[in-house]
Design a protein around this motif. Structure first.
Motif, PDB file in Angstrom:
ATOM      1  N   LEU A 231       0.873  -1.182   0.000  1.00 20.20           N
ATOM      2  CA  LEU A 231       0.000   0.000   0.000  1.00 20.20           C
ATOM      3  C   LEU A 231       0.900   1.218   0.000  1.00 20.20           C
ATOM      4  O   LEU A 231       1.776   1.344   0.848  1.00 20.20           O
ATOM      5  N   PHE A 232       0.709   2.101  -0.976  1.00 21.59           N
ATOM      6  CA  PHE A 232       1.516   3.326  -0.991  1.00 21.59           C
ATOM      7  C   PHE A 232       0.670   4.495  -1.488  1.00 21.59           C
ATOM      8  O   PHE A 232      -0.323   4.324  -2.205  1.00 21.59           O
ATOM      9  N   SER A 233       1.073   5.670  -1.068  1.00 14.65           N
ATOM     10  CA  SER A 233       0.371   6.902  -1.461  1.00 14.65           C
ATOM     11  C   SER A 233       1.028   7.487  -2.690  1.00 14.65           C
ATOM     12  O   SER A 233       2.226   7.316  -2.938  1.00 14.65           O
ATOM     13  N   TRP A 234       0.232   8.223  -3.455  1.00 17.58           N
ATOM     14  CA  TRP A 234       0.721   8.858  -4.688  1.00 17.58           C
ATOM     15  C   TRP A 234       0.462  10.352  -4.611  1.00 17.58           C
ATOM     16  O   TRP A 234      -0.666  10.791  -4.389  1.00 17.58           O
ATOM     17  N   ASP A 235       1.510  11.142  -4.798  1.00 21.06           N
ATOM     18  CA  ASP A 235       1.357  12.598  -4.724  1.00 21.06           C
ATOM     19  C   ASP A 235       2.073  13.283  -5.883  1.00 21.06           C
ATOM     20  O   ASP A 235       2.527  14.428  -5.762  1.00 21.06           O
ATOM     21  N   GLN A 236       2.176  12.577  -7.017  1.00 22.78           N
ATOM     22  CA  GLN A 236       2.928  13.101  -8.160  1.00 22.78           C
ATOM     23  C   GLN A 236       2.026  13.505  -9.327  1.00 22.78           C
ATOM     24  O   GLN A 236       2.377  13.327 -10.475  1.00 22.78           O
ATOM     25  N   GLY A 237       0.857  14.035  -9.054  1.00 19.00           N
ATOM     26  CA  GLY A 237      -0.037  14.469 -10.126  1.00 19.00           C
ATOM     27  C   GLY A 237      -0.998  13.365 -10.540  1.00 19.00           C
ATOM     28  O   GLY A 237      -0.965  12.239 -10.044  1.00 19.00           O
ATOM     29  N   ARG A 238      -1.863  13.679 -11.465  1.00 21.79           N
ATOM     30  CA  ARG A 238      -2.909  12.739 -11.888  1.00 21.79           C
ATOM     31  C   ARG A 238      -2.301  11.540 -12.601  1.00 21.79           C
ATOM     32  O   ARG A 238      -1.478  11.689 -13.501  1.00 21.79           O
ATOM     33  N   ILE A 239      -2.747  10.361 -12.194  1.00 22.87           N
ATOM     34  CA  ILE A 239      -2.272   9.122 -12.811  1.00 22.87           C
ATOM     35  C   ILE A 239      -3.041   8.874 -14.103  1.00 22.87           C
ATOM     36  O   ILE A 239      -4.272   8.879 -14.118  1.00 22.87           O
ATOM     37  N   VAL A 240      -2.300   8.667 -15.172  1.00 26.26           N
ATOM     38  CA  VAL A 240      -2.917   8.388 -16.470  1.00 26.26           C
ATOM     39  C   VAL A 240      -3.160   6.884 -16.640  1.00 26.26           C
ATOM     40  O   VAL A 240      -4.210   6.452 -17.115  1.00 26.26           O
ATOM     41  N   ARG A 241      -2.189   6.083 -16.260  1.00 27.75           N
ATOM     42  CA  ARG A 241      -2.297   4.640 -16.435  1.00 27.75           C
ATOM     43  C   ARG A 241      -1.299   3.954 -15.513  1.00 27.75           C
ATOM     44  O   ARG A 241      -0.264   4.511 -15.182  1.00 27.75           O
ATOM     45  N   PHE A 242      -1.654   2.776 -15.055  1.00 26.41           N
ATOM     46  CA  PHE A 242      -0.693   1.957 -14.332  1.00 26.41           C
ATOM     47  C   PHE A 242      -0.828   0.514 -14.804  1.00 26.41           C
ATOM     48  O   PHE A 242      -1.892   0.076 -15.266  1.00 26.41           O
ATOM     49  N   GLY A 243       0.272  -0.227 -14.730  1.00 26.56           N
ATOM     50  CA  GLY A 243       0.295  -1.598 -15.227  1.00 26.56           C
ATOM     51  C   GLY A 243       1.540  -2.308 -14.718  1.00 26.56           C
ATOM     52  O   GLY A 243       2.327  -1.755 -13.945  1.00 26.56           O
TER      53      GLY A 243
ATOM     54  N   ALA B 296      -2.321   6.093 -22.219  1.00 28.13           N
ATOM     55  CA  ALA B 296      -1.166   5.203 -22.429  1.00 28.13           C
ATOM     56  C   ALA B 296      -1.621   3.764 -22.310  1.00 28.13           C
ATOM     57  O   ALA B 296      -2.684   3.467 -21.750  1.00 28.13           O
ATOM     58  N   ARG B 297      -0.825   2.887 -22.855  1.00 24.88           N
ATOM     59  CA  ARG B 297      -0.997   1.452 -22.654  1.00 24.88           C
ATOM     60  C   ARG B 297       0.343   0.878 -22.188  1.00 24.88           C
ATOM     61  O   ARG B 297       1.379   1.145 -22.808  1.00 24.88           O
ATOM     62  N   ILE B 298       0.276   0.127 -21.110  1.00 26.96           N
ATOM     63  CA  ILE B 298       1.480  -0.442 -20.510  1.00 26.96           C
ATOM     64  C   ILE B 298       1.451  -1.949 -20.717  1.00 26.96           C
ATOM     65  O   ILE B 298       0.434  -2.603 -20.438  1.00 26.96           O
TER      66      ILE B 298
END
Length: 833
Positions: free
Chosen positions: A86-98, A140-142
Motif C-alpha cells: 500500500l503506498f500513497s501517490w502525490d505526483q499528479g494525476r495518474i494516467v495509467r498503471f500496469g 497510455a498502454r502499458i
C-alpha cells in the motif's frame, strides 16, 4: 470410492463435445477486497498480483464492508486477496498503471513521469522527456516490456524497456482527436483502425468502428474488438479473416460491457456485472458458441497464455480450455491408450485382474500413454489427481523394457514447487505451462520480491539451483531493516549474521560485493567495509571501494590481488578524481605495501604521461630519478635550447643530492660542451654539426674539418688524455686519407701510443703501404711481424737478415705467399751463410 470431485465434473463442452472448458476455483476472497466496481485495476500476468486505485469518476458509499483506502493510494493484492503493498501517490494525476514481466508496478502520470515500484515499495523514477512534460500525456498502454503514450499533441511515444531509456517517437497517426481505444500501436479512430510504428501510420480500412475495446490474443494472431453499439468482432490481426461477429445484447446481460479479454488464444471472455461470457469461434455459426459464468458483482479478468484469471468480489477463478492430455484421459467414454492405462492402474490398486488385460491391449502405445499421464498431471490443480496420474504413469513404465524417467522426475519436482506457491498464503496461481515459460529462476525472483526467502531457498535447493539471488536479496532486506537501528556493534552483528548465512547456505561461493554496495547505499559504510573483507574476488571488491572513496584500501586490495590491470584501473581512477598532491601522497604514504603500485605508476607515466611522472618524482623528493627523467627527455629533444635546459635541470637535481657530486659535475661539463658545440656551429655558419656529440666525437669532427685548433681547445678544456687524443686524431686523419698530415702529426713529437698503433690501424683501414712506413719506428723485435702484417715480405726478410735471425728467416720462407718471394728469401738465407 473417491470422495474428491472428478476432474471432468467442472467441464463444459463446446464444438459438439470435442472441446471442453473448465472453471477452476483458485481462492475464495470473502471480504478481502473492496468493491472492485469502484476501482481502476491492473493485473499482472503469470499468476501475478493486482493493483487497485480508486476510480475518481465513481461515487463510493461510506460504511461499505471490505477494506477502504483514499483515492490517492494504490493497493496491491495477491490473487488470494492478501495485501502485498500500500503506498500513497502525490505526483499528479495518474494516467495509467500496469505491470512489467518481473512484477514491478509502473505508474505513469500526466506529466510523463513514471515510476517502477517493486513489491517492497521501493521505486525507480524516469521521464518521457521535456516534450511530454510540456504537452502532457492523455492516455497510455502499458505492457510487460514497455509502454506507448499518447501526448497532448496526439503523437505517440514508445518506451521499449524499463531501463529508463529515451522514448522513441512513432510515426504521426494524423488524428485530430484522441482515439476511442488503443492497444500498443493499434488506434481505434472513427470507424477504422490505424496501425502505427516508428516509420509509418497505416489505415486498415475497417468500417465496423468506432471500437470501445480492442484486445489482442496472447500470441498476437487475433484481435477482439467491441463497437460502441455492442457488436463483438473477432478477427485475424491482419483483418483478413473473421472468426466471430456477435451482438452482445443477445447474451442476455444487463448494463455496459466491463472488459473484453482473451482466454488463452482460442476464446474471448466478455464481462458485465454479475456475468462473464466465454465466446468461441464456431465452424457452423459466425456468431460463435457461448458459455456463461455467473458471479456476484463486478469482476476483473487477467488474460493468461493458457486461460484467463477472473477475480470476483468473493472468488478467484481460472477459466481455461481443458488440455488435450486431460481430455484424452478423463473424457467420459474415452478409449485412448492413456485412459486405458489410468483405468488399468485403478484396477491394479483394487487388485482387479482387468489391470493386466488393459495393459496388454495398449502394449504398442504404452510409452505414449505414460507420457500423456505425466503431461495431464501437470495440468491438474488438485494434488489428489496429480498423484493418481503420476502413479498411473509409474505403473505403466514398469511394463516397458526401456524408459527414461527424466520427464517423470521433472514433473514431480515442478508440481511440488507449483503446489507450494499456489498455497493461499503465497498466492501465485501459476499454471504448469506458465511455469515452463517463465522458468524456475524467475519464480524464485518473484518469491524473493515478496520476502519469502525461506521458501525461495527451499525451492532453490529442491531444484538444485544456486541460492545466490535469494541470499543476496535476504541480506539486502536485512540491511535495510536494520539501518534505522544502527548503533555501536550493530554492524558487527549484521555482518556476522550475513556471513554465517552465506557460508551455511551458499557454500562460500556467494559474492559479498553486491551486499556491501547495498549497505553503502543506505549509509552503512562501516558495514560495507566489513562485508568486503569477506569478498575473495578483488575484481569485485575494488570497484565498490573506489565508489565508497576508500581509496587506500582499494589500492591495497588491488596490489594484493597481483592483477596489474586492476592496479592500473585503481591508479587511473584515483589520478582522475583526486588532487595531484593527494594522489601522490596516498602512494607515498603506502610505503612498501604500495611499492608495486608506485612502480606500475612510473611505468605507465613514462610511456603515457611524462608530466605526471615528473610531478610524482618531485613530490616524493626523488632527485636522482628526476635527473634521469630530465636526461631521458633531453635525449629525445631536437631543440638545442630545450636540451640545454633539460641538462641544466638534471645538474640541479644531482647537485641537490649529497651522494651524487660526480653526476652533478658530469652534467656541468655536459652543459659546457653543449655551449662550446653551439659556438663551433656558429663559427662554421652551420655547415658543420657538432651539437649533441660526445667529447671524442667533437674532437674527431674538428679534425675531420681542418679545425685543429678547435680540437686542441676541446682537449684542453675537457682534459682529454694524450693517448685518447692521439688515437682520435689517428683515426680521423686515416678516415680522411690525409696521410701527409698523419706523417706530420707522427713526427710532431714522440707518440704516447707508440707507432705500432699507427701500423695496425692503417692495416685495418686497408692502407698497407702507408702502414709499412711506420714499422721502422716501432720496436726492433716487433718489426718482422709488423712487416708481415703489412704483407711486405721482402722488408721482413731484410729485417731478419740485419738482425741475424736465421730461424725467423726460415719461418718467413715457409709462410711466404708465392715462389718469387720464396726465391728472394732463399737468396737472403744463402747470403747469411
Amino acid at each position: 470410492m473417491d470422495t474428491v470431485q472428478h476432474p471432468s465434473a467442472t467441464w463444459e463442452a463446446v464444438s459438439n463435445g470435442i472441446v471442453f472448458y473448465r472453471r477452476q476455483q483458485l481462492y475464495t476472497l470473502p471480504g478481502k477486497l473492496p468493491n472492485i466496481a469502484d476501482y481502476l485495476i491492473a493485473g499482472c500476468k503469470n499468476g501475478g498480483p493486482i493493483a487497485l486505485m480508486r476510480d475518481t469518476s465513481k461515487l463510493v458509499a461510506l460504511g461499505r464492508g471490505g477494506p477502504a483506502f483514499s483515492k490517492s493510494q494504490i493497493q496491491v493484492y495477491s490473487p488470494a486477496g492478501e495485501g502485498l503493498l500500500l503506498f500513497s501517490w502525490d505526483q499528479g494525476r495518474i494516467v495509467r498503471f500496469g505491470w512489467t514481466f518481473d512484477e514491478r508496478l509502473v505508474v505513469l502520470n500526466e506529466e510523463g513521469v513514471y515510476r517502477l515500484y517493486d513489491l517492497q515499495g521501493d521505486y525507480q523514477q524516469f521521464s518521457l522527456g521535456n516534450e511530454a512534460a510540456e504537452l502532457g500525456i492523455i492516455d497510455a498502454r502499458i505492457h510487460e516490456n514497455g509502454l506507448v503514450a499518447l501526448t497532448g499533441s496526439l503523437t505517440l511515444l514508445e518506451v521499449k524497456d524499463w531501463e529508463g531509456g529515451r522514448p522513441l517517437a512513432l510515426a504521426n497517426p494524423g488524428i485530430s482527436e484522441p482515439p476511442h481505444s488503443h492497444v500498443e500501436v493499434l488506434l481505434s479512430v472513427d470507424a477504422t483502425i490505424l496501425t502505427v510504428d516508428n516509420l509509418e501510420s497505416a489505415d486498415q480500412r475497417v468500417a465496423r468502428g468506432p471500437f470501445l475495446h480492442v484486445s489482442p490474443s496472447p500470441n498476437g494472431k487475433f484481435l477482439a474488438l467491441l463497437t460502441f453499439s455492442g457488436l463483438l468482432w473477432v478477427v485475424s490481426s491482419d483483418f483478413q479473416r473473421e472468426l466471430v461477429v456477435l451482438d452482445t445484447a443477445t447474451v442476455g446481460a444487463e448494463g455496459p460491457v466491463n472488459q473484453v479479454e482473451w482466454c488463452g488464444n482460442d476464446a474471448v471472455l466478455v464481462t458485465w456485472n454479475d456475468l462473464a461470457s466465454l465466446i468461441l469461434p464456431s465452424r457452423d455459426n459466425l456468431a460463435g458458441e457461448t458459455l456463461r459464468y455467473l458471479y456476484f458483482g463486478a469482476t476483473f479478468v487477467v488474460t493468461e497464455a493458457d486461460g484467463a484469471r477472473v477475480i470476483g468480489q468473493d472468488v478467484c477463478d481460472f477459466i481455461q480450455k481443458v488440455p488435450a492430455s486431460s481430455v484424452s484421459i478423463f473424457r467420459p467414454g474415452s478409449t485412448s491408450s492413456s485412459a486405458i492405462l489410468f483405468a488399468a492402474w485403478e484396477s491394479f490398486v483394487q487388485r482387479s485382474p482387468k489391470a493386466d488385460e488393459n495393459i496388454r491391449s495398449i502394449r504398442s502405445d504404452l510409452a505414449a500413454a505414460v507420457n500423456e499421464c505425466i503431461d495431464a498431471a501437470g495440468h491438474e490443480w488438485d494434488p489428489h489427481w496429480q498423484r493418481k496420474l503420476l502413479s498411473a504413469a509409474k505403473f505403466g513404465w514398469g511394463f516397458l523394457d526401456l524408459y527414461n524417467p527424466t520427464d517423470f522426475i521433472a514433473m514431480g519436482q515442478a508440481l511440488k514447487v507449483l503446489n507450494a506457491v499456489r498455497f493461499y498464503e503465497i498466492g501465485i496461481p501459476l499454471t504448469y505451462s506458465e511455469y515452463q515459460y517463465v522458468s524456475p529462476a524467475h519464480l524464485i525472483n518473484r518469491l524473493t520480491s515478496r520476502n519469502l526467502h525461506l521458501l525461495a531457498i527451499r525451492v532453490s535447493s529442491f531444484l538444485s539451483l544456486k541460492p545466490d539471488v535469494v541470499l543476496k536479496h535476504w541480506a539486502s532486506v536485512k540491511i535495510a531493516r536494520s539501518k534505522s537501528s544502527a548503533v555501536d556493534g550493530e554492524d558487527d552483528e549484521v555482518c556476522r549474521l550475513i556471513v554465517d548465512k552465506f557460508e551455511k547456505l551458499g557454500g562460500g561461493e556467494v559474492s559479498y560485493a553486491d551486499i556491501a554496495r547495498r549497505a553503502w547505499e543506505v549509509g552503512r559504510t562501516g558495514l560495507a567495509t566489513k562485508l568486503l573483507d569477506h569478498e575473495t574476488r578483488a575484481s569485485d571488491q575494488v570497484p565498490l571501494l573506489l565508489t565508497m572513496k576508500e581509496d587506500k584500501l582499494a589500492l591495497v586490495k588491488a596490489v594484493d590481488s597481483g592483477d596489474t590491470d586492476l592496479v592500473y584501473h585503481v591508479l587511473l581512477h584515483l589520478h582522475k578524481r583526486l588532487p595531484l598532491g593527494s594522489f601522490f601522497k596516498l602512494i607515498e604514504d603506502g610505503g612498501d605495501q604500495l611499492a608495486p603500485a608506485s612502480k606500475l605508476l612510473q611505468v605507465y607515466a613514462r610511456e603515457q604521461n611524462r608530466e605526471m611522472l615528473r610531478d610524482f618524482y618531485y613530490s616524493d623528493d626523488r632527485r636522482v630519478e628526476s635527473a634521469t627523467l630530465a636526461l631521458d627527455e633531453a635525449a629525445q629533444m631536437t631543440d638545442p635550447h630545450a636540451v640545454m635546459t633539460a641538462v641544466n635541470a638534471a645538474e640541479k637535481f644531482f647537485s641537490e643530492d649529497k651522494d651524487r657530486p660526480f653526476e652533478a659535475k658530469m652534467m656541468n661539463e655536459s652543459v659546457r660542451l653543449l655551449a662550446l658545440q653551439q659556438q663551433y656551429e656558429k663559427d662554421s655558419d652551420g655547415k658543420v654539426k657538432f651539437f649533441g656529440q660526445s667529447v671524442s666525437e667533437t674532437i674527431r669532427t674538428c679534425i675531420s674539418n681542418d679545425m685543429s685548433k678547435k680540437a686542441d681547445r676541446v682537449k684542453s678544456e675537457f682534459k682529454v688524455p694524450d693517448k685518447r687524443f692521439w688515437y682520435l686524431k689517428l683515426h680521423a686523419l686515416t678516415a680522411m686519407r690525409n696521410f701527409d698530415a698523419l706523417d706530420t702529426f707522427a713526427r710532431s713529437r714522440r707518440s704516447p701510443i707508440g707507432y705500432e698503433a699507427f701500423v695496425r690501424h692503417l692495416v685495418e683501414a686497408g692502407h698497407l703501404k702507408q702502414a709499412a712506413l711506420y714499422v721502422v719506428r716501432c720496436d726492433g723485435p716487433k718489426r718482422v711481424g709488423l712487416y708481415v702484417l703489412c704483407e711486405d715480405w721482402r722488408a721482413a726478410g731484410r729485417e731478419c737478415k740485419e738482425r741475424g735471425d736465421k730461424k725467423g728467416m726460415e719461418q718467413l720462407r715457409k709462410s711466404c705467399p708465392n715462389a718469387l718471394i720464396a726465391r728472394e728469401l732463399d737468396q737472403l738465407i744463402a747470403s747469411m751463410k
